[in-house]
Design a protein around this motif. Structure first.
Motif, PDB file in Angstrom:
ATOM      1  N   ASN A1027      46.437  17.821  54.064  1.00  0.00           N
ATOM      2  CA  ASN A1027      47.653  17.904  54.871  1.00  0.00           C
ATOM      3  C   ASN A1027      48.848  18.407  54.087  1.00  0.00           C
ATOM      4  O   ASN A1027      49.984  18.294  54.544  1.00  0.00           O
ATOM      5  N   SER A1028      48.592  18.971  52.900  1.00  0.00           N
ATOM      6  CA  SER A1028      49.688  19.412  52.035  1.00  0.00           C
ATOM      7  C   SER A1028      49.730  20.924  51.936  1.00  0.00           C
ATOM      8  O   SER A1028      48.827  21.628  52.418  1.00  0.00           O
ATOM      9  N   LYS A1029      50.765  21.408  51.309  1.00  0.00           N
ATOM     10  CA  LYS A1029      50.914  22.841  51.087  1.00  0.00           C
ATOM     11  C   LYS A1029      49.745  23.357  50.242  1.00  0.00           C
ATOM     12  O   LYS A1029      49.332  22.716  49.269  1.00  0.00           O
ATOM     13  N   LEU A1030      49.241  24.540  50.581  1.00  0.00           N
ATOM     14  CA  LEU A1030      48.141  25.157  49.840  1.00  0.00           C
ATOM     15  C   LEU A1030      48.722  26.222  48.920  1.00  0.00           C
ATOM     16  O   LEU A1030      49.453  27.110  49.364  1.00  0.00           O
ATOM     17  N   ASN A1031      48.377  26.153  47.634  1.00  0.00           N
ATOM     18  CA  ASN A1031      49.020  26.997  46.623  1.00  0.00           C
ATOM     19  C   ASN A1031      48.224  28.229  46.236  1.00  0.00           C
ATOM     20  O   ASN A1031      48.810  29.258  45.889  1.00  0.00           O
ATOM     21  N   CYS A1032      46.902  28.136  46.222  1.00  0.00           N
ATOM     22  CA  CYS A1032      46.101  29.242  45.704  1.00  0.00           C
ATOM     23  C   CYS A1032      44.716  29.227  46.336  1.00  0.00           C
ATOM     24  O   CYS A1032      44.245  28.185  46.816  1.00  0.00           O
ATOM     25  N   MET A1033      44.074  30.389  46.334  1.00  0.00           N
ATOM     26  CA  MET A1033      42.708  30.510  46.863  1.00  0.00           C
ATOM     27  C   MET A1033      41.894  31.404  45.949  1.00  0.00           C
ATOM     28  O   MET A1033      42.435  32.311  45.299  1.00  0.00           O
ATOM     29  N   LEU A1034      40.589  31.155  45.937  1.00  0.00           N
ATOM     30  CA  LEU A1034      39.683  31.926  45.074  1.00  0.00           C
ATOM     31  C   LEU A1034      38.342  32.077  45.765  1.00  0.00           C
ATOM     32  O   LEU A1034      37.749  31.083  46.205  1.00  0.00           O
ATOM     33  N   GLY A1035      37.867  33.312  45.892  1.00  0.00           N
ATOM     34  CA  GLY A1035      36.543  33.551  46.442  1.00  0.00           C
ATOM     35  C   GLY A1035      35.493  33.412  45.363  1.00  0.00           C
ATOM     36  O   GLY A1035      35.586  34.048  44.307  1.00  0.00           O
ATOM     37  N   VAL A1036      34.501  32.569  45.605  1.00  0.00           N
ATOM     38  CA  VAL A1036      33.427  32.326  44.636  1.00  0.00           C
ATOM     39  C   VAL A1036      32.115  32.709  45.305  1.00  0.00           C
ATOM     40  O   VAL A1036      31.678  32.047  46.252  1.00  0.00           O
ATOM     41  N   GLU A1037      31.513  33.782  44.852  1.00  0.00           N
ATOM     42  CA  GLU A1037      30.316  34.338  45.464  1.00  0.00           C
ATOM     43  C   GLU A1037      30.610  34.643  46.935  1.00  0.00           C
ATOM     44  O   GLU A1037      31.745  34.847  47.349  1.00  0.00           O
ATOM     45  N   PHE A1038      29.582  34.696  47.771  1.00  0.00           N
ATOM     46  CA  PHE A1038      29.782  34.978  49.182  1.00  0.00           C
ATOM     47  C   PHE A1038      29.911  33.704  50.006  1.00  0.00           C
ATOM     48  O   PHE A1038      30.330  33.731  51.141  1.00  0.00           O
ATOM     49  N   SER A1039      29.545  32.590  49.420  1.00  0.00           N
ATOM     50  CA  SER A1039      29.386  31.388  50.233  1.00  0.00           C
ATOM     51  C   SER A1039      30.497  30.368  50.075  1.00  0.00           C
ATOM     52  O   SER A1039      30.507  29.370  50.781  1.00  0.00           O
ATOM     53  N   GLN A1040      31.443  30.598  49.147  1.00  0.00           N
ATOM     54  CA  GLN A1040      32.450  29.579  48.894  1.00  0.00           C
ATOM     55  C   GLN A1040      33.836  30.195  48.763  1.00  0.00           C
ATOM     56  O   GLN A1040      33.998  31.286  48.210  1.00  0.00           O
ATOM     57  N   VAL A1041      34.818  29.455  49.276  1.00  0.00           N
ATOM     58  CA  VAL A1041      36.223  29.738  49.004  1.00  0.00           C
ATOM     59  C   VAL A1041      36.845  28.454  48.473  1.00  0.00           C
ATOM     60  O   VAL A1041      36.770  27.404  49.111  1.00  0.00           O
ATOM     61  N   TRP A1042      37.427  28.549  47.281  1.00  0.00           N
ATOM     62  CA  TRP A1042      38.077  27.398  46.651  1.00  0.00           C
ATOM     63  C   TRP A1042      39.568  27.476  46.939  1.00  0.00           C
ATOM     64  O   TRP A1042      40.193  28.532  46.813  1.00  0.00           O
ATOM     65  N   ILE A1043      40.159  26.334  47.293  1.00  0.00           N
ATOM     66  CA  ILE A1043      41.566  26.286  47.675  1.00  0.00           C
ATOM     67  C   ILE A1043      42.256  25.173  46.899  1.00  0.00           C
ATOM     68  O   ILE A1043      41.840  24.016  46.948  1.00  0.00           O
ATOM     69  N   GLY A1044      43.305  25.529  46.172  1.00  0.00           N
ATOM     70  CA  GLY A1044      44.076  24.551  45.416  1.00  0.00           C
ATOM     71  C   GLY A1044      45.259  24.062  46.229  1.00  0.00           C
ATOM     72  O   GLY A1044      46.001  24.857  46.814  1.00  0.00           O
ATOM     73  N   SER A1045      45.451  22.755  46.255  1.00  0.00           N
ATOM     74  CA  SER A1045      46.445  22.149  47.123  1.00  0.00           C
ATOM     75  C   SER A1045      47.520  21.411  46.333  1.00  0.00           C
ATOM     76  O   SER A1045      47.319  20.999  45.193  1.00  0.00           O
ATOM     77  N   GLN A1046      48.639  21.216  47.003  1.00  0.00           N
ATOM     78  CA  GLN A1046      49.726  20.453  46.422  1.00  0.00           C
ATOM     79  C   GLN A1046      49.376  18.977  46.269  1.00  0.00           C
ATOM     80  O   GLN A1046      50.014  18.252  45.525  1.00  0.00           O
TER      81      GLN A1046
END
Length: 1281
Positions: A1027-1046
């Motif tokens: 429920n917080s602000k999302l700061n960054c995203m990273l595509g890892v292979e075809f099956s994953q997206v990593w998202i860094g949050s506040q």
């Protein structure tokens, strides 16, 4: 290690409340009492001629965990499952025994009581008559075993399930038994009489509806107990129950559990999703009993909450059929009385006045039909539905909406319901296990198809409900929804909308619940639906008009052409007017086709016999060993399977009181699949842990973090609002804020700025408040305009001239024009004349072709008739004698013309949609005011006409390709904090939407919006990650997206399922950046480096999610970015850049002295330029870019000052360019600078956002995408040259 030594009684009770339930709750033996059986035998011995002996059933024995004695528990370790003590109450059962003195009252047995501790929701008093719902009769010949199924519901709506087997045992020469003891004797010549057989029942009760599994288990039990000695009977049942008490409930997913009950291998199927019900029965059974039309009628009766009674001669079918219909409704839930089997003594339940779903034997049909009124009688054996005729009137049961019913019928006809047809080409199976596996696989696939068909039916019935919901204020506009239904469908919806089922459904929709309904709704929303949604939301297009006209000639008379909520476009799943495309006959399968997941099985250890305390301990040890082997043999790519193994092993460790090992497994589970993480269980275990073990766990970083999350995170959670409101007109005067709330509640418009302009328009010449009458007049005129629009019937000759996605928004009165007599029609693209008399179409002008608008007067004798003159580039000027409508139409056409001009200049199609909203509001304002000031008031809403002269720089216009709005449908824009482009698959499947490239937009409040980057249409409105602000995203292979949050977490989204079920929680502050290290080889280890604001850097193994390195940068309080260059990590810490080794050792520090006094420049972002071995840095508080030589980082060798730039927020490399996003100095405008890396000069200066550019990303070196702050909230798509 003894549990009593570790935990006090109170702590043990706390643990017991949350310990995982085994599949067995209680096992009960029911039959006639010893006294009754003795009387039957004595009567038979005396030669009684009675042909039938009907007895009263009683509870004979109760088997409930724990299954070990106190002595056993004191002798050593006790398995936790054998000592768990959930909330229970006592049950007293008569205990009979033979008196010691046979000379005193020899025939009398003194009744005493034996007390049992049973689960709180089990009613043993009423169980005997449910185990024998018919008659308990003594037979002269044994009958075949019979099974039936029970469902119990407590006052809280929680259901418990029972499976009952009835079998016969001979009674002769003292064969009645109680704990292995004979209770009477008869004379020797009794052997000459015929053998009598008494029925007994064994009932297994569970919290889980494992009907088939328990039926298999009881089948194995009856093999052993029908012919065993009387002294062994009770012990065999007890051992049977003890085995089931060990078996855990499988976690949701694709892992099924298998255990050996000898001679059968029993399978416990798991539910596919935590929100789905367990399905362990044949869902096609109702289709073998009823025709599809009849099934739809029964479902309708359930949806409108009638009093429904199933009747059959087969007790088993009563529950199975009722359960199937309950499952067909999922995720809708039946919330009234539910008793699928009524015994003879419970028939008075049918007199209940409220809605219910019950079942009884078909023998009672005449009595029920003649004595109880208002019942829906469903005869399973005949496949018919009838109504009880006591009152002489039949219930008014409407029909299912025609389109949904037609689709359902077509899909059902395509099902293969007969297993024998599947075997016609196969050889005979010589192994019963293989035969059962083959049949089980066939049934599972058929069940999945039926679940899809029934879910599609529910979605087709209710999906347009979302178009009439206001999520912010939790309002459902039922009146407007009913107006959009066809005349034939309205009776159905009028009844359904009043039910508890529908009310619960509304609460789930308004809470944006992600369940089977929302997943299906998303799957059947095609790309065409999304495109049309963006162009003209909530209005039927010409294509839809033509299709409906072919199927129902009067449909257009009752279908809305202009909707009540012109918030355009509404790129939101809940606002998508998904029409009947999924129900078309030409492709019924593709509408809901989804990939089926392969099923894995895990075989539990063999049960030892007899099952005593120490063998139970050994069983759990074997269970853990098997799970450990499975975990070691499973690769990290099978993370879903690993999660299920961790879950089961964690439970097994808990049973052995190995809390640290259990918490370690649950920590792995928390990282791997949060969907099945047993949060409450882990929380209670942590709270009840002994202090020494709690302290030991706190010394392990990962366990310490898990404990912290479990005990602290819940404090921030507030109770969700679940009420549902209906819109009501205001009764008091409204100031601006209250007016805004009322307008948003009504669903007329959501945008705050538009509502403020509307408020100004309605308060012209008055105090800045709106009285209830003015609001009522405005609201009523709006609704009247909709009614008039619904009466429009465009002929096919007109429809064929319009684009298939066009919709009519407004019609004028009949006017005389130089093109003929008719009505002027307005769409989102053009004006045209609808010729009266014969059907005819004459185009007036497309908005982009208009050159001039002029108010003129046409002379007719002495009259001067007000007219509107429209000049366009393609035709002679149009003149229409609009009379008193002229000024309004001039405002409308000017606004649409300006909106189209702005849309073309700014490459933003939303402008034309916003212009449509404005003109509809103008129309309503003029209609409700009816005063000379009405046109002036309406002009306050002409936003684009005032903005049309805004100049877009030539460079910006040439480079800008398109704009999209991730915040569409919201009351206000949200900042785009991060952007990520992920390429599509190389081999694209036509029906696979996941094959397309995607654009991920990270917004505030944990929202991720997903676009199809092939068409730039929205694919999924909201994936919620925290429920917080999302700061960054990273595509890892075809099956994953990593998202860094506040909130200090890293969320991992599965790009196939579009769900977030993995979370990394080792950071303690904002996760600010991530970078992927991929060495190129498929055999090399892939690592992700993440950093947090406090200077913590962690490297993660992508496959296992294990931490490889974890270090803290010294004296760092603002780590905002991280990059990889030449196997070194570069970290931006505000006033410096640090080059560190992968173990955290500092190698170099880069600082920039602004002046001799020593003040440092604050870095906002940086790039490593490997081709030239250079470093590019940007300043946070001024528009300056510095170029550094990696060999000499003492001073930058070149500085580039960006014109009119206050600050820089982001940079990316694209081909031989650096794209720089920041904030302009002249106004609050987002600016983008394109820097040539060969000449080190600014090639382009681009302006397309009204707020700072916060994020940049590249799409395959063809496009650059920019996202802006909350004042703008849009994403611009730029062409790379």
């Amino acid at each position: 290690m003894v549990i009593h030594k570790l935990l006090g009684y109170q702590d043990k009770a706390i643990m017991a409340d949350v310990l995982p339930n085994a599949i067995l709750e209680i096992c009960v033996v029911v039959g006639a009492s010893n006294e009754q059986l003795k009387e039957v035998c004595q009567a038979a011995h005396k030669g009684s001629t009675r042909s039938r002996h009907c007895l009263s059933p009683e509870v004979r024995s109760v088997h409930v965990p724990p299954f070990v004695s106190l002595e056993d528990s004191q002798s050593g370790y006790v398995a936790q499952n054998f000592t768990r003590t959930p909330r229970r109450r006592s049950f007293k059962k008569k205990k009979e025994f033979k008196r010691a003195n046979p000379n005193v009252n020899a025939g009398y047995k003194e009744p005493q009581t034996e007390e049992f501790s049973i689960p709180n929701n089990i009613d043993l008093q009423g169980l005997p008559q449910l185990c024998f719902p018919g008659e308990l009769e003594i037979e002269t010949e044994p009958k075949e075993d019979q099974y039936h199924f029970l469902v119990f519901t407590d006052v809280f709506g929680t259901r418990t399930y029972g499976v009952v087997v009835q079998f016969y045992r001979p009674i002769q020469e003292g064969n009645s038994f109680q704990h292995g003891q004979a209770h009477w004797n008869v004379t020797g010549h009794n052997r000459l009489m015929s053998v009598l057989y008494a029925p007994f029942s064994v009932c297994v009760i569970s919290k889980f509806p494992y009907y088939t599994a328990f039926k298999d288990c009881l089948s194995c039990l009856t093999v052993h107990i029908k012919s065993c000695r009387e002294m062994d009977f009770d012990q065999k049942v007890r051992q049977f129950a003890a085995k089931l008490a060990l078996v855990p409930n499988p976690p949701p997913g694709t892992l099924h559990l298998v255990f050996n009950m000898k001679p059968l291998q029993v399978v416990l199927p798991s539910r596919e999703d935590p929100k789905d019900p367990v399905v362990d029965l044949d869902l096609h059974t109702p289709f073998l009993c009823f025709k599809p039309k009849c099934i739809l009628q029964i479902l309708t009766c359930i949806l409108v909450e009638q009093r429904i009674v199933f009747l059959s001669a087969d007790w088993a079918l009563l529950t199975l059929i009722a359960e199937c219909f309950i499952l067909y409704l999922h995720p809708l839930q039946w919330q009234h009385t539910y008793v699928p089997i009524l015994s003879k003594g419970m028939m008075d339940f049918l007199m209940a006045p409220t809605a219910f779903l019950m079942g009884c034997h078909v023998d009672y049909f005449k009595e029920v039909n003649s004595e109880v009124e208002g019942l829906i009688l469903v005869n399973i054996d005949e496949g018919t539905i009838k109504f009880s005729h006591v009152a002489g009137t039949e219930p008014d049961i409407p029909e299912v909406p025609s389109e949904a019913a037609e689709c359902f019928t077509q899909r059902v006809e395509s099902l293969q319901l007969h297993y024998d047809l599947e075997l016609s080409h196969l050889g005979s199976c010589t192994d019963i296990s293989d035969l059962r596996i083959r049949r089980r696989d066939w049934q599972r696939n058929l069940n999945l198809q039926i679940q899809e068909i029934s879910l599609e039916l529910i979605v087709n019935i209710f999906r347009e409900v979302s178009n009439h919901l206001n999520y912010e204020y939790r309002v459902f506009n039922s009146e407007e929804f009913l107006k959009t239904r066809t005349i034939s469908d309205r009776p159905f919806y009028k009844k359904v909308l009043e039910t508890y089922i529908f009310h619960s459904f509304l609460k789930a929709r308004l809470s944006r619940k992600v369940d089977a309904f929302s997943h299906m709704e998303l799957r059947i929303c095609s790309e065409n639906d999304r495109t049309k949604m963006r162009d003209s939301p909530r209005r039927p297009t010409m294509e839809e008009m033509a299709m409906r006209k072919e199927r129902n000639c009067d449909f257009l008379m009752v279908r809305r052409l202009a909707a009540s909520m012109p918030n355009l476009p509404v790129d939101i799943l809940h606002d998508i007017p998904v029409e009947h495309l999924s129900m078309r006959k030409d492709k019924p399968e593709n509408a809901v086709k989804r990939s089926t997941k392969s099923i894995r099985t895990f075989k539990l250890p063999e049960f030892s016999s007899p099952l005593i305390c120490f063998s139970a301990i050994a069983w759990y040890t074997d269970f853990i060993n098997l799970l450990s082997k499975a975990i070691n043999a499973t690769g990290p790519e099978s993370s879903s399977l690993l999660a299920r193994y961790y879950y089961l092993r964690g439970l097994a460790y808990l049973m052995q009181e190995k809390y640290l090992e259990a918490l370690s497994d649950f920590q792995n589970l928390y990282k791997t699949d949060r969907d099945i993480f047993p949060k409450e269980l882990v929380k209670k275990v942590i709270e009840a842990m002994p202090p020494d073990q709690r302290s030991h766990a706190g010394r392990k970083p990962e366990l310490k973090r898990l404990i912290s999350i479990m005990l602290e995170k819940e404090r921030d959670v507030t109770a969700s609002d679940e009420h549902v409101k209906t819109f009501e007109l205001p009764k008091t005067h409204m100031h601006q804020e209250d007016f805004m709330k009322r307008i948003q509640e009504s669903g007329i418009v959501k945008d705050v700025d538009t509502i403020l302009r509307l408020f100004d328009a309605l308060t012209i010449g008055h105090l800045k408040q709106i009285d209830p009458e003015t609001f009522k007049d405005f609201y009523n005129f709006w609704k009247e305009s909709e009614t008039e629009a619904r009466e429009v019937n465009l002929p096919l000759e007109v429809i064929e001239h319009l684009d298939k996605n066009e919709s009519v928004y407004k019609l004028s009165s009949s006017v005389k024009t130089n093109y003929g007599l008719g009505k002027i029609a307005l769409t989102q693209k053009r004006l045209f004349l609808l010729i009266e008399g014969r059907p005819g179409y004459v185009e007036i002008a497309k908005f982009r072709d208009i050159q001039e608008l002029e108010n003129i007067s046409v002379m007719f004798f002495p009259l001067r008739i007000p007219a509107l003159k429209i000049k366009s580039t393609l035709k002679e000027p149009f003149v229409g004698n609009l009379k008193n409508e002229r000024d309004l139409w001039q405002l409308i056409v000017k606004e649409m013309w300006a909106g189209k001009t702005m849309a073309d200049k700014h490459k933003d199609p939303q402008y034309i949609q916003q212009a449509l909203t404005n003109v509809l509001l103008m129309d309503a304002v003029v209609g409700c005011m009816q005063s000379p000031r009405a046109i002036y008031a309406a002009s306050k809403l002409a936003y684009f006409d005032q903005m049309k002269n805004m100049v877009v720089p030539k460079t910006t216009s040439e480079t800008l390709k398109h704009k999209i709005n991730p915040s569409a449908g919201q009351t206000s824009p949200q900042a785009v904090n991060a952007l990520l482009y992920t390429p599509g698959h190389q081999i694209q499947l036509e029906e696979d939407e996941n094959a397309n490239p995607r654009l991920w937009c990270a917004l505030s409040e944990g929202k991720v919006v997903l676009f199809n980057a092939a068409s730039w249409t929205i694919q999924q409105h909201c994936i919620q990650v925290g429920n917080s602000k999302l700061n960054c995203m990273l595509g890892v292979e075809f099956s994953q997206v990593w998202i860094g949050s506040q909130d200090s977490s890293i969320y991992i989204i599965n790009t196939r399922s579009m769900s977030c079920n993995k979370q990394l929680t080792e950071h303690c502050t904002d996760v600010t950046d991530m970078v992927l290290e991929d060495r190129g080889s498929k055999f090399s280890q892939k690592l992700v480096y993440s950093c947090s604001l406090d200077g913590r850097v962690i490297s993660w193994d992508v496959n296992t999610l294990e931490i490889k390195t974890n270090f803290q940068l010294p004296n760092c309080h603002k780590l905002t970015a991280i990059k990889l260059h030449n196997c070194m990590l570069w970290c931006c810490v505000g006033d410096a850049l640090l080059e560190v080794k992968k173990n955290g050792q500092l190698f170099r520090r880069v600082m920039f002295l602004e002046n001799p006094k020593g003040s440092h420049v604050s870095f906002s972002c940086f790039l490593a330029f490997p081709e030239k071995n250079q470093l590019v840095t940007a300043c946070a508080d001024k528009g300056e870019v510095c170029i550094w030589d990696m060999k000499n980082l003492s001073q930058p060798w070149q500085k580039i000052q960006l014109q009119d730039c206050n600050s820089i927020s982001c940079m990316i490399f694209v081909k031989k360019q650096i794209w720089i996003g920041g904030k302009g100095s002249d106004k609050v405008r987002g600016k983008i600078y394109v820097l040539d890396t060969d000449k080190y000069r600014v090639e382009k200066e681009l302006v397309a956002h009204v707020d700072m550019v916060r994020a940049l990303c590249c799409a395959e070196d063809r496009y650059v995408l920019s996202g802006a702050g909350r004042e703008d909230g849009k994403v611009a798509i730029w062409k790379v040259e």
